[in-house]
Design an enzyme around this catalytic site. Structure first.
Site, PDB file in Angstrom:
ATOM      1  N   ALA A  79       4.994 -15.031   2.798  1.00  0.00           N
ATOM      2  CA  ALA A  79       6.464 -14.925   2.738  1.00  0.00           C
ATOM      3  C   ALA A  79       6.916 -13.990   1.625  1.00  0.00           C
ATOM      4  O   ALA A  79       8.109 -13.936   1.323  1.00  0.00           O
ATOM      5  CB  ALA A  79       7.069 -16.311   2.534  1.00  0.00           C
ATOM      6  N   LEU A  81       7.323 -12.193  -2.175  1.00  0.00           N
ATOM      7  CA  LEU A  81       7.591 -12.616  -3.554  1.00  0.00           C
ATOM      8  C   LEU A  81       8.052 -14.071  -3.611  1.00  0.00           C
ATOM      9  O   LEU A  81       8.882 -14.484  -2.787  1.00  0.00           O
ATOM     10  CB  LEU A  81       8.700 -11.714  -4.116  1.00  0.00           C
ATOM     11  CG  LEU A  81       9.254 -12.057  -5.487  1.00  0.00           C
ATOM     12  CD1 LEU A  81       8.222 -11.790  -6.565  1.00  0.00           C
ATOM     13  CD2 LEU A  81      10.517 -11.233  -5.751  1.00  0.00           C
ATOM     14  N   LEU A  83      10.414 -16.312  -4.583  1.00  0.00           N
ATOM     15  CA  LEU A  83      11.797 -16.088  -5.007  1.00  0.00           C
ATOM     16  C   LEU A  83      12.217 -17.043  -6.121  1.00  0.00           C
ATOM     17  O   LEU A  83      13.133 -16.749  -6.877  1.00  0.00           O
ATOM     18  CB  LEU A  83      12.736 -16.206  -3.802  1.00  0.00           C
ATOM     19  CG  LEU A  83      12.522 -15.113  -2.732  1.00  0.00           C
ATOM     20  CD1 LEU A  83      13.275 -15.449  -1.455  1.00  0.00           C
ATOM     21  CD2 LEU A  83      12.948 -13.748  -3.255  1.00  0.00           C
ATOM     22  N   GLY A 126       6.992  -8.752  -0.083  1.00  0.00           N
ATOM     23  CA  GLY A 126       5.763  -8.496  -0.843  1.00  0.00           C
ATOM     24  C   GLY A 126       4.499  -8.785  -0.048  1.00  0.00           C
ATOM     25  O   GLY A 126       3.432  -8.240  -0.348  1.00  0.00           O
ATOM     26  N   GLU A 129       3.848  -5.619   1.575  1.00  0.00           N
ATOM     27  CA  GLU A 129       3.347  -4.680   0.559  1.00  0.00           C
ATOM     28  C   GLU A 129       1.866  -4.956   0.266  1.00  0.00           C
ATOM     29  O   GLU A 129       1.066  -4.026   0.113  1.00  0.00           O
ATOM     30  CB  GLU A 129       4.160  -4.801  -0.720  1.00  0.00           C
ATOM     31  CG  GLU A 129       5.603  -4.352  -0.547  1.00  0.00           C
ATOM     32  CD  GLU A 129       6.395  -4.438  -1.849  1.00  0.00           C
ATOM     33  OE1 GLU A 129       6.541  -3.403  -2.507  1.00  0.00           O
ATOM     34  OE2 GLU A 129       6.848  -5.540  -2.190  1.00  0.00           O
ATOM     35  N   GLU A 149      14.289  -7.814   1.478  1.00  0.00           N
ATOM     36  CA  GLU A 149      14.806  -7.522   0.134  1.00  0.00           C
ATOM     37  C   GLU A 149      16.296  -7.191   0.171  1.00  0.00           C
ATOM     38  O   GLU A 149      17.065  -7.613  -0.691  1.00  0.00           O
ATOM     39  CB  GLU A 149      14.031  -6.351  -0.494  1.00  0.00           C
ATOM     40  CG  GLU A 149      12.649  -6.726  -1.024  1.00  0.00           C
ATOM     41  CD  GLU A 149      11.562  -6.725   0.040  1.00  0.00           C
ATOM     42  OE1 GLU A 149      11.884  -6.671   1.249  1.00  0.00           O
ATOM     43  OE2 GLU A 149      10.383  -6.792  -0.332  1.00  0.00           O
ATOM     44  N   ARG A 152      18.438 -10.071   0.180  1.00  0.00           N
ATOM     45  CA  ARG A 152      18.331 -10.884  -1.053  1.00  0.00           C
ATOM     46  C   ARG A 152      18.934 -10.153  -2.249  1.00  0.00           C
ATOM     47  O   ARG A 152      18.872 -10.642  -3.380  1.00  0.00           O
ATOM     48  CB  ARG A 152      16.861 -11.194  -1.377  1.00  0.00           C
ATOM     49  CG  ARG A 152      16.046 -11.747  -0.232  1.00  0.00           C
ATOM     50  CD  ARG A 152      16.154 -13.252  -0.095  1.00  0.00           C
ATOM     51  NE  ARG A 152      15.323 -13.690   1.019  1.00  0.00           N
ATOM     52  CZ  ARG A 152      15.766 -14.428   2.030  1.00  0.00           C
ATOM     53  NH1 ARG A 152      17.010 -14.835   2.079  1.00  0.00           N
ATOM     54  NH2 ARG A 152      14.947 -14.779   3.004  1.00  0.00           N
ATOM     55  N   GLY A 157       8.950  -4.086  -4.778  1.00  0.00           N
ATOM     56  CA  GLY A 157       8.425  -3.841  -6.132  1.00  0.00           C
ATOM     57  C   GLY A 157       6.914  -3.833  -6.176  1.00  0.00           C
ATOM     58  O   GLY A 157       6.317  -3.688  -7.240  1.00  0.00           O
TER      59      GLY A 157
HETATM   60  C1  1HE Z   1       9.370 -19.825  -0.476  1.00  0.00           C
HETATM   61  C2  1HE Z   1       9.354 -18.518   0.018  1.00  0.00           C
HETATM   62  C3  1HE Z   1       9.482 -17.470  -0.920  1.00  0.00           C
HETATM   63  C4  1HE Z   1       9.157 -19.845   1.681  1.00  0.00           C
HETATM   64  N1  1HE Z   1       9.602 -17.788  -2.228  1.00  0.00           N
HETATM   65  N2  1HE Z   1       9.487 -20.088  -1.775  1.00  0.00           N
HETATM   66  N3  1HE Z   1      10.701 -13.277   0.993  1.00  0.00           N
HETATM   67  C5  1HE Z   1      11.628 -13.736   1.824  1.00  0.00           C
HETATM   68  O1  1HE Z   1      12.818 -13.490   1.689  1.00  0.00           O
HETATM   69  C6  1HE Z   1      11.138 -14.660   2.903  1.00  0.00           C
HETATM   70  C7  1HE Z   1      11.592 -16.068   2.622  1.00  0.00           C
HETATM   71  N4  1HE Z   1      10.963 -17.059   3.501  1.00  0.00           N
HETATM   72  C8  1HE Z   1      11.320 -17.205   4.792  1.00  0.00           C
HETATM   73  O2  1HE Z   1      12.108 -16.474   5.366  1.00  0.00           O
HETATM   74  C9  1HE Z   1      10.685 -18.357   5.531  1.00  0.00           C
HETATM   75  O3  1HE Z   1      10.202 -19.289   4.566  1.00  0.00           O
HETATM   76  C10 1HE Z   1       9.493 -17.957   6.449  1.00  0.00           C
HETATM   77  C11 1HE Z   1      10.041 -17.209   7.661  1.00  0.00           C
HETATM   78  C12 1HE Z   1       8.469 -17.114   5.715  1.00  0.00           C
HETATM   79  C13 1HE Z   1       8.767 -19.242   6.934  1.00  0.00           C
HETATM   80  O4  1HE Z   1       9.706 -20.129   7.496  1.00  0.00           O
HETATM   81  P1  1HE Z   1       9.302 -21.677   7.668  1.00  0.00           P
HETATM   82  O5  1HE Z   1      10.415 -22.328   8.418  1.00  0.00           O
HETATM   83  O6  1HE Z   1       7.930 -21.780   8.225  1.00  0.00           O
HETATM   84  O7  1HE Z   1       9.198 -22.270   6.174  1.00  0.00           O
HETATM   85  P2  1HE Z   1      10.376 -22.716   5.187  1.00  0.00           P
HETATM   86  O8  1HE Z   1      10.844 -24.094   5.534  1.00  0.00           O
HETATM   87  O9  1HE Z   1      11.444 -21.685   5.084  1.00  0.00           O
HETATM   88  O10 1HE Z   1       9.645 -22.723   3.770  1.00  0.00           O
HETATM   89  C14 1HE Z   1       8.682 -23.738   3.429  1.00  0.00           C
HETATM   90  C15 1HE Z   1       8.687 -23.823   1.933  1.00  0.00           C
HETATM   91  O11 1HE Z   1       8.250 -22.589   1.373  1.00  0.00           O
HETATM   92  C16 1HE Z   1      10.076 -24.056   1.360  1.00  0.00           C
HETATM   93  O12 1HE Z   1       9.923 -24.780   0.166  1.00  0.00           O
HETATM   94  P3  1HE Z   1      10.225 -26.385   0.110  1.00  0.00           P
HETATM   95  O13 1HE Z   1       9.952 -26.750  -1.325  1.00  0.00           O
HETATM   96  O14 1HE Z   1      11.650 -26.548   0.534  1.00  0.00           O
HETATM   97  O15 1HE Z   1       9.264 -27.002   1.095  1.00  0.00           O
HETATM   98  C17 1HE Z   1      10.546 -22.667   1.007  1.00  0.00           C
HETATM   99  O16 1HE Z   1      11.526 -22.642   0.006  1.00  0.00           O
HETATM  100  C18 1HE Z   1       9.235 -22.066   0.507  1.00  0.00           C
HETATM  101  N5  1HE Z   1       9.254 -20.624   0.582  1.00  0.00           N
HETATM  102  N6  1HE Z   1       9.219 -18.565   1.348  1.00  0.00           N
HETATM  103  C19 1HE Z   1       9.599 -19.065  -2.616  1.00  0.00           C
HETATM  104  N7  1HE Z   1       9.426 -16.200  -0.564  1.00  0.00           N
HETATM  105  C20 1HE Z   1       7.316  -7.350  -5.521  1.00  0.00           C
HETATM  106  S1  1HE Z   1       8.800  -7.443  -4.892  1.00  0.00           S
HETATM  107  C21 1HE Z   1       8.675  -8.172  -3.350  1.00  0.00           C
HETATM  108  C22 1HE Z   1      10.036  -8.580  -2.898  1.00  0.00           C
HETATM  109  C23 1HE Z   1       9.950  -9.575  -1.792  1.00  0.00           C
HETATM  110  O17 1HE Z   1       8.928  -9.991  -1.365  1.00  0.00           O
HETATM  111  S2  1HE Z   1      11.461 -10.079  -1.188  1.00  0.00           S
HETATM  112  C24 1HE Z   1      11.098 -11.035   0.194  1.00  0.00           C
HETATM  113  C25 1HE Z   1      10.992 -12.484  -0.177  1.00  0.00           C
END
Ligand code: 1HE
Length: 274
Positions: A79, A81, A83, A126, A129, A149, A152, A157
């Site tokens: 998923a 970075l 967040l 990420g 990436e 990104e 958000r 990065g």
């Molecule tokens: C997370 C993260 C995360 C899940 N950071 N905790 N990435 C994103 O913007 C993608 C964000 N994630 C999602 O869109 C979805 O989680 C998924 C499509 C990947 C998966 O969905 P799903 O329904 O299977 O899972 P969920 O219920 O959303 O998440 C399960 C848990 O993982 C939940 O935590 P919980 O404590 O409530 O169980 C979520 O909060 C956690 N979780 N993704 C932190 N990314 C070097 S710069 C790079 C910049 C980026 O990468 S920006 C893109 C970030």
């Protein structure tokens, strides 16, 4: 650089066990090391500890490893970075954080062994990436790609602006970041993001098969493909031809190359098959 020097840098390895965070799990099958993103409850979100662990692992892969297979545990590859670690960072800390990712992923791309990444489920931000730093990408049909990104309020990065345009083009990356567009596994395959597309659940076996084949290559060839090819491709043609001539001369002079050529000429070496 002599063949001996190149060989030394290819085969220099760390014989001590690597200390990895619980979010990463490593095992070895013959000459293939398997590194697993192991934080499925957080969808393999990449926190600082995981990125540091990736840097540690790829800085010194286990002894005898000729290829690394990178996979994600659970329903998603990654998923991106974590967040939850982002909320309190100021500008200076943001630069340091991005630099850490750059360092770690550089160790993947220009490390000691080629890396095969098996992608499934979300390969986003990420996570994409990270996948882009590998040398061969295998997608299961469940894989999908996005750069959320934009939505958000942040920016890539982990080297995405450098590696992704080279794989899919600036226009596609812009589209993904501006509109939040998601590409399917089939689209990713068609645009060259991946070079293998397999049914769900079949990625690991395919990735392992490819990794074993890569690990069986002459180390000097793998070194040249990893270290020289991308640099030659980025250089002006005249420098590229000169570098290519040098690298090919070094590789063919190696005893390993001589033995393999002899094997073929004496009917022991494998033929090219369809
Ligand atoms: C997370 C993260 C995360 C899940 N950071 N905790 N990435 C994103 O913007 C993608 C964000 N994630 C999602 O869109 C979805 O989680 C998924 C499509 C990947 C998966 O969905 P799903 O329904 O299977 O899972 P969920 O219920 O959303 O998440 C399960 C848990 O993982 C939940 O935590 P919980 O404590 O409530 O169980 C979520 O909060 C956690 N979780 N993704 C932190 N990314 C070097 S710069 C790079 C910049 C980026 O990468 S920006 C893109 C970030």
């Amino acid at each position: 650089m002599t063949a001996e020097l190149v060989r030394a840098s290819v085969t220099q390895t760390n014989s001590t066990p690597i200390d990895l965070p619980p979010s990463l799990a490593a095992e070895q099958q013959g000459k293939v090391a398997i590194l697993r993103l192991n934080r499925p409850h957080k969808r393999n979100a990449l926190d600082d500890k995981t990125i540091l662990g990736i840097e540690t692992f790829f800085s010194a892969p286990p002894e005898g490893v000729g290829c690394v297979l990178l996979v994600g545990e659970g329903e998603h590859f990654s998923a991106g970075l974590d967040l939850s670690e982002l909320k309190e960072r100021d500008v200076a800390q943001g630069i340091a954080h991005s630099s850490l990712w750059h360092r770690a992923f550089e160790k993947i791309q220009f490390g000691k062994a080629p890396v095969v990444a098996v992608l499934h489920g979300a390969v986003v931000g990420g996570g994409l990436e990270l996948a882009a730093a590998a040398h061969v990408r295998v997608a299961e049909r469940s894989a999908y790609y996005a750069l959320p990104e934009g939505s958000r309020g942040i920016y890539v990065g982990g080297g995405g602006s450098v590696r992704l345009p080279r794989l899919i083009g600036v226009a596609r990356m812009m589209d993904m970041m501006l509109t939040g567009r998601t590409y399917s596994a089939e689209e990713g395959q068609a645009m060259g993001l991946t070079t293998y597309l397999v049914e769900p659940g079949k990625g690991f076996a395919k990735g392992l098969e490819l990794a074993q084949r890569i690990a069986a290559n002459a180390p000097l060839t793998n070194f040249a493909v990893m270290q020289a090819l991308p640099r030659i491709a980025e250089s002006d043609p005249a420098s590229g031809y000169a570098m290519e001539a040098l690298i090919s001369a070094i590789a063919q002079a190696d005893p390993e190359a001589k033995a393999r050529l002899r094997d073929f000429l004496e009917k022991r070496g494998p033929k090219v098959t369809r």
